[in-house]
Every structure is written in C-alpha cells, then in structure tokens.
Design a protein around this motif. Structure first.
Motif, PDB file in Angstrom:
ATOM      1  N   LYS A  93       0.761  -1.190  -0.040  1.00 15.68           N
ATOM      2  CA  LYS A  93      -0.006  -0.145   0.097  1.00 15.68           C
ATOM      3  C   LYS A  93       0.730   1.327   0.048  1.00 15.68           C
ATOM      4  CE  LYS A  93      -3.703   2.359   2.215  1.00 15.68           C
ATOM      5  NZ  LYS A  93      -2.997   3.745   2.115  1.00 15.68           N
ATOM      6  N   MET A  94       1.951   1.175   0.783  1.00 16.78           N
ATOM      7  CA  MET A  94       2.623   2.289   0.887  1.00 16.78           C
ATOM      8  C   MET A  94       3.428   2.639  -0.608  1.00 16.78           C
ATOM      9  SD  MET A  94       4.823   1.599   4.303  1.00 16.78           S
ATOM     10  CE  MET A  94       6.244   2.677   4.113  1.00 16.78           C
ATOM     11  N   PHE A  95       3.764   1.575  -1.221  1.00 17.28           N
ATOM     12  CA  PHE A  95       4.686   1.761  -2.431  1.00 17.28           C
ATOM     13  C   PHE A  95       3.345   2.329  -3.514  1.00 17.28           C
ATOM     14  CE2 PHE A  95       6.516  -0.286  -6.420  1.00 17.28           C
ATOM     15  CZ  PHE A  95       7.523   0.351  -6.298  1.00 17.28           C
ATOM     16  N   ARG A  96       2.020   1.573  -3.463  1.00 18.79           N
ATOM     17  CA  ARG A  96       0.871   1.950  -4.450  1.00 18.79           C
ATOM     18  C   ARG A  96       0.646   3.526  -4.228  1.00 18.79           C
ATOM     19  NH1 ARG A  96      -1.219  -3.271  -3.004  1.00 18.79           N
ATOM     20  NH2 ARG A  96      -2.773  -1.942  -1.592  1.00 18.79           N
ATOM     21  N   ASP A  97       0.544   4.047  -2.987  1.00 23.20           N
ATOM     22  CA  ASP A  97       0.218   5.456  -2.777  1.00 23.20           C
ATOM     23  C   ASP A  97       1.260   6.041  -3.401  1.00 23.20           C
ATOM     24  OD1 ASP A  97      -1.941   4.617  -1.233  1.00 23.20           O
ATOM     25  OD2 ASP A  97      -0.853   5.037   0.836  1.00 23.20           O
ATOM     26  N   VAL A  98       2.428   5.901  -3.543  1.00 20.60           N
ATOM     27  CA  VAL A  98       3.495   7.069  -4.313  1.00 20.60           C
ATOM     28  C   VAL A  98       3.100   7.022  -5.483  1.00 20.60           C
ATOM     29  CG1 VAL A  98       5.825   7.021  -5.003  1.00 20.60           C
ATOM     30  CG2 VAL A  98       5.179   6.405  -2.753  1.00 20.60           C
ATOM     31  N   PHE A  99       2.626   5.933  -6.365  1.00 22.00           N
ATOM     32  CA  PHE A  99       2.535   5.965  -7.698  1.00 22.00           C
ATOM     33  C   PHE A  99       1.092   6.573  -7.927  1.00 22.00           C
ATOM     34  CE2 PHE A  99       5.941   3.329  -7.754  1.00 22.00           C
ATOM     35  CZ  PHE A  99       6.676   3.767  -8.872  1.00 22.00           C
ATOM     36  N   ALA A 100       0.026   6.283  -7.079  1.00 21.06           N
ATOM     37  CA  ALA A 100      -1.277   6.958  -7.153  1.00 21.06           C
ATOM     38  C   ALA A 100      -1.111   8.344  -7.248  1.00 21.06           C
ATOM     39  CB  ALA A 100      -2.138   6.440  -5.969  1.00 21.06           C
ATOM     40  N   ARG A 101      -0.236   9.012  -6.395  1.00 22.65           N
ATOM     41  CA  ARG A 101       0.079  10.417  -6.441  1.00 22.65           C
ATOM     42  C   ARG A 101       0.756  10.821  -7.681  1.00 22.65           C
ATOM     43  NH1 ARG A 101       2.005  14.604  -2.527  1.00 22.65           N
ATOM     44  NH2 ARG A 101       1.950  16.437  -4.137  1.00 22.65           N
ATOM     45  N   VAL A 102       1.533  10.045  -8.026  1.00 24.01           N
ATOM     46  CA  VAL A 102       2.429  10.270  -9.637  1.00 24.01           C
ATOM     47  C   VAL A 102       1.272  10.243 -10.424  1.00 24.01           C
ATOM     48  CG1 VAL A 102       3.663   9.636 -11.228  1.00 24.01           C
ATOM     49  CG2 VAL A 102       4.364   9.359  -8.755  1.00 24.01           C
ATOM     50  N   ARG A 103       0.365   9.396 -10.744  1.00 21.62           N
ATOM     51  CA  ARG A 103      -0.787   9.302 -11.391  1.00 21.62           C
ATOM     52  C   ARG A 103      -1.626  10.587 -11.488  1.00 21.62           C
ATOM     53  NH1 ARG A 103      -0.852   6.896 -16.081  1.00 21.62           N
ATOM     54  NH2 ARG A 103      -0.714   9.055 -16.377  1.00 21.62           N
TER      55      ARG A 103
ATOM     56  N   ASP B 167      -0.879  13.687  -9.815  1.00 19.96           N
ATOM     57  CA  ASP B 167      -0.212  14.765 -10.610  1.00 19.96           C
ATOM     58  C   ASP B 167      -0.173  14.939 -12.010  1.00 19.96           C
ATOM     59  OD1 ASP B 167       0.023  15.467  -7.537  1.00 19.96           O
ATOM     60  OD2 ASP B 167       1.779  14.870  -7.549  1.00 19.96           O
ATOM     61  N   LEU B 168       0.040  13.827 -12.754  1.00 15.47           N
ATOM     62  CA  LEU B 168       0.549  13.859 -14.171  1.00 15.47           C
ATOM     63  C   LEU B 168      -1.005  14.104 -14.823  1.00 15.47           C
ATOM     64  CD1 LEU B 168       3.002  11.218 -14.677  1.00 15.47           C
ATOM     65  CD2 LEU B 168       3.348  13.601 -14.842  1.00 15.47           C
ATOM     66  N   ASP B 169      -1.921  13.406 -14.463  1.00 15.71           N
ATOM     67  CA  ASP B 169      -3.146  13.850 -14.843  1.00 15.71           C
ATOM     68  C   ASP B 169      -3.830  15.163 -14.886  1.00 15.71           C
ATOM     69  OD1 ASP B 169      -3.307  11.181 -15.588  1.00 15.71           O
ATOM     70  OD2 ASP B 169      -4.707  10.422 -14.268  1.00 15.71           O
ATOM     71  N   ALA B 170      -3.433  15.757 -13.472  1.00 19.57           N
ATOM     72  CA  ALA B 170      -3.821  17.179 -13.393  1.00 19.57           C
ATOM     73  C   ALA B 170      -3.161  18.039 -14.167  1.00 19.57           C
ATOM     74  CB  ALA B 170      -3.675  17.398 -11.647  1.00 19.57           C
TER      75      ALA B 170
END
Length: 224
Positions: free
Chosen positions: A207-217, A219-222
């Motif tokens: 979950k900690m790892f997925r949370d990092v990539f969720a934030r990246v996704r 931010d890039l989408d925004a």
C-alpha cells in the motif's frame, strides 16, 4: 582560454554504457566472472526500459544478480519487479502481463525505468566511486527525455544520485518515503526501494508503494 584536459574529452553525455564498459574495474571484473559462470545471462550494463518520450522516469539502485543482470531488463526476474510492475500496471504506466522475462510482451506507457548504477555490484552494494562514475549515464537519460515531468526515486542511493545529476544539494530535498520535491520542471517522488528485504521487514508495504504511484498518476493527470 585554457585548453580542456583529457578527462573532459572522454565524458560524453550519453544514455547507456557500452556492453564492455571498463569505467568501474570492480564491476567489470564481476561481470566477466559471471559471463564465465553463466554464459546465457545478460551479464552487461542493463539499459533503460521504455521510450525517451515518457513523462515518468523510475530510478532504481542497480541490476540484481539473478534479476536484471540475468534477463537484461530492469527489475525483471526478481521480487522487486513483481511489486513494481504490478503497481505500474495498476496505475496505467504499463500494459500486458509481467512474467519475469524480457519477452513477456509487457510494455510501458508513458514511463521509463533506469538505474543509478547500470552494472550488477557484488552483494548489491555499489561503491561511492562507482555511483559517481555511472551518474553520467543517468544524467544523459534525463537530458534526452523532453517530456519528463516526474521522477520516482527508489531508495536513498537513487535519490542522492539523481539530486546530484540535477545539480541539487541534499538539503534541498531530503529523502523520506512519500516525500515530494520540486526540482525545476521536474517533481521528485521518494519511495523506499521495493526489495524483498524491505517488504518482508515491513519497511515498505504494498500500500505504501502504491500510494506513491497513485500520487504520481494524479499529479500527471492534473497537469494534463
């Protein structure tokens, strides 16, 4: 104006080292040993995976002996790749099925994977001089990615080497899992390395790892 010394002339900004790169003698010796022991393995500097037009770059430490050093693709063939590629698929940065081999058909989408050190080091521990020597290839990779906006740094060595490649001081962007740092046109995202040791000991959870990539996704989408 003084003439440039010979050292400046042999440090081009390029993406990948030669297959027989001699710049780190200890790593070159280790590589040659395994070419004799395992002639069917890659046993060479591991090139970046993904295209130069990606918006996301993921920087790891170095190839694993029986992972990328064997298969020739970053994070392929060891536990770290199981977690990394599953996460990339989940957040739309990869498509296909990861089967721990370079011919599995998996492709990256808007992302690219590289390492701070391109050759496998003994005990998975590159020396500071090897990290410094190999940084020219990390710098070259970053310089040739015109659409790059986000860089995920897997572990402190990847973090520190990338900061130096970008000309940043450590105090400007201290390493901490989940931290996000602004670096000019780039945004840097810190994560503990997705190694088996870190996940087995609870230093890093999926979950900690997925949370990092969720934030990246997000931010890039925004940013569009």
């Amino acid at each position: 104006m003084p003439a440039r010394g010979p050292r400046a002339a042999v440090l081009p900004s390029i993406n990948e080292p030669d297959r027989d790169c001699p710049m780190c003698p200890r790593l070159a010796d280790f590589r040659r040993e395994h070419r004799v022991r395992e002639p069917g393995w890659h046993n060479a500097p591991v090139p970046s995976f993904g295209t130069a037009d990606a918006a996301l770059l993921i920087v790891g430490l170095a190839p694993g002996l029986q992972g990328a050093n064997r298969t020739g693709r970053p994070f392929t063939g060891d536990y770290a790749g199981d977690l990394l590629y599953a996460t990339l698929i989940e957040y739309g940065f990869a498509k296909g099925n990861y089967q721990a081999r370079p011919d599995d058909g998996l492709r990256l989408v808007g992302s690219r994977i590289s390492n701070a050190v391109r050759c496998v080091p003994p005990q998975n521990k590159p020396l500071p001089v090897e990290i410094n020597t190999c940084r020219r290839f990390l710098s070259g990779t970053i310089e040739t990615m015109p659409k790059l906006r986000a860089i995920v740094l897997l572990g402190r060595i990847a973090h520190d080497s990338t900061l130096k490649a970008l000309g940043l001081r450590a105090a400007q962007a201290p390493f901490s899992h989940g931290a996000v740092h602004e670096a000019g046109r780039f945004r840097l995202y810190d994560s503990y390395h997705c190694s088996r040791y870190n996940t087995n000991t609870g230093v890093l959870t999926p979950k900690m790892f997925r949370d990092v990539f969720a934030r990246v996704r997000a931010d890039l989408d925004a940013a569009g």
